[in-house]
Enzyme design. Structure first.
Site, PDB file in Angstrom:
ATOM      1  N   HIS A  82     127.344  -8.529  37.825  1.00 58.28           N
ATOM      2  CA  HIS A  82     127.634  -9.959  37.725  1.00 58.28           C
ATOM      3  C   HIS A  82     126.785 -10.764  38.697  1.00 58.28           C
ATOM      4  CE1 HIS A  82     130.028 -13.547  36.693  1.00 58.28           C
ATOM      5  NE2 HIS A  82     130.315 -12.840  35.615  1.00 58.28           N
ATOM      6  N   HIS A 125     125.561  -8.251  30.419  1.00 56.94           N
ATOM      7  CA  HIS A 125     126.056  -9.294  31.322  1.00 56.94           C
ATOM      8  C   HIS A 125     125.726  -8.905  32.770  1.00 56.94           C
ATOM      9  CE1 HIS A 125     128.252 -12.926  32.050  1.00 56.94           C
ATOM     10  NE2 HIS A 125     129.277 -12.361  32.669  1.00 56.94           N
ATOM     11  N   ASP A 132     133.245 -11.819  27.990  1.00 55.07           N
ATOM     12  CA  ASP A 132     132.427 -11.418  29.141  1.00 55.07           C
ATOM     13  C   ASP A 132     133.244 -10.617  30.153  1.00 55.07           C
ATOM     14  OD1 ASP A 132     130.552 -12.998  27.932  1.00 55.07           O
ATOM     15  OD2 ASP A 132     130.257 -14.348  29.641  1.00 55.07           O
ATOM     16  N   ASP A 133     132.517  -9.937  31.029  1.00 54.18           N
ATOM     17  CA  ASP A 133     133.036  -9.335  32.275  1.00 54.18           C
ATOM     18  C   ASP A 133     133.793  -8.022  32.102  1.00 54.18           C
ATOM     19  OD1 ASP A 133     131.977 -11.643  33.272  1.00 54.18           O
ATOM     20  OD2 ASP A 133     133.774 -12.313  34.336  1.00 54.18           O
ATOM     21  N   HIS A 174     137.135 -14.088  28.316  1.00 54.65           N
ATOM     22  CA  HIS A 174     136.929 -12.903  29.165  1.00 54.65           C
ATOM     23  C   HIS A 174     138.005 -11.877  28.812  1.00 54.65           C
ATOM     24  CE1 HIS A 174     134.979 -16.249  31.221  1.00 54.65           C
ATOM     25  NE2 HIS A 174     134.165 -15.361  31.760  1.00 54.65           N
TER      26      HIS A 174
HETATM   27 NI    NI Z   1     130.826 -13.383  33.707  1.00 53.78          NI
END
Ligand code: NI
Length: 250
Positions: A111, A107, A56-57, A198
């Site tokens: 955020h 995603h 993620d991210d 991440h």
């Molecule tokens: Ni995230």
């Protein structure tokens, strides 16, 4: 030394230099076990155990590139739930992920906590990223991972995508200790688990690659989330929450 002698000496030197160059380039790659080399021949359906690594991210150039290099060396596919703000200016990285067999998912743009949004805000966060990724990759059915894993009935109703959470989370953002994270992941991994990391921390890249190496030793096959659904014979439904796809869940 006559002309012939000089030529032979030059040729020998060139051969040594070339040999060093070739060995230096090839050996590190050969030292890593490749999943595709040991995967079953086509025509047979692999029986697992399967694992879906998810990130993620990102993307974040320095760390994501190193991760992609490491995954490519090992012939492993993963899933990247990307942020709109991170995709901007890194469109080539998204194309590379796609070209190398990875899955790309949503995603949100910034955020956002999706549970706190109006329908309008939700569409700005999710649909804007969907549009960006469609522009880069063409029309796909992108899966959604809500930030913080926060979901409510509105999110489920508005998602327009399967909602992919996770079943193993080493909280890689907390201590940046790659050895601890890898141990957490390896000791808990079951057939059909979805692992959360991440791709924005160096320690997470280290943990991911160590986890891949150790689980491959145990016979695990790394697949994307989409591949995991297909292998389990489950059709992902929009608005439905999935944390893992253990055998017998169908
Ligand atoms: Ni995230």
């Amino acid at each position: 030394m006559d002309r012939t002698g000089e030529k032979i000496a030059a040729a020998a030197l060139a051969a040594v230099l070339l040999g060093t160059l070739v060995l230096g380039t090839v050996l590190p790659y050969q030292a890593v076990r490749r999943q595709r080399d040991s995967a079953p021949v086509s025509g047979t359906v692999p029986q697992g155990p399967f694992i879906a690594l998810t990130f993620d991210d990102g993307p974040k150039t320095e760390t994501t590139v190193r991760l992609l290099d490491g995954l490519a060396q090992r012939g492993v596919h993963a899933t990247f739930f990307v942020l709109g703000v991170q995709v901007e200016g890194r469109e080539d990285l998204i194309r590379r992920m796609d070209a190398e067999g990875h899955q790309i998912g949503l995603h949100t743009a910034h955020h956002a906590k999706l549970t706190g949004l109006t329908a309008e805000g939700f569409y700005e966060e999710v649909d804007s990223l969907r549009a960006t990724l469609t522009e880069i990759l063409g029309v796909r059915h992108f899966m959604l991972r809500p930030p913080y894993g926060m979901v409510n009935p509105s999110v489920q109703q508005w998602a327009g995508a399967p909602i992919i959470l996770w079943s193993v989370d080493p909280q890689d953002w907390s201590d940046r200790d790659s050895a601890r994270q890898a141990e957490h992941l390896v000791s808990r991994a079951r057939d059909g688990d979805i692992l959360l990391l991440h791709d924005i921390y160096d320690s997470s890249v280290d943990a991911a690659l160590e986890t891949v190496d150790r689980l491959m030793e145990q016979g695990f096959l790394f697949v994307t989330v989409e591949e995991l659904f297909a292998l389990r014979g489950i059709k992902p439904e929009d608005g439905t929450i999935y944390r893992c796809l253990l055998p017998g869940n169908a």
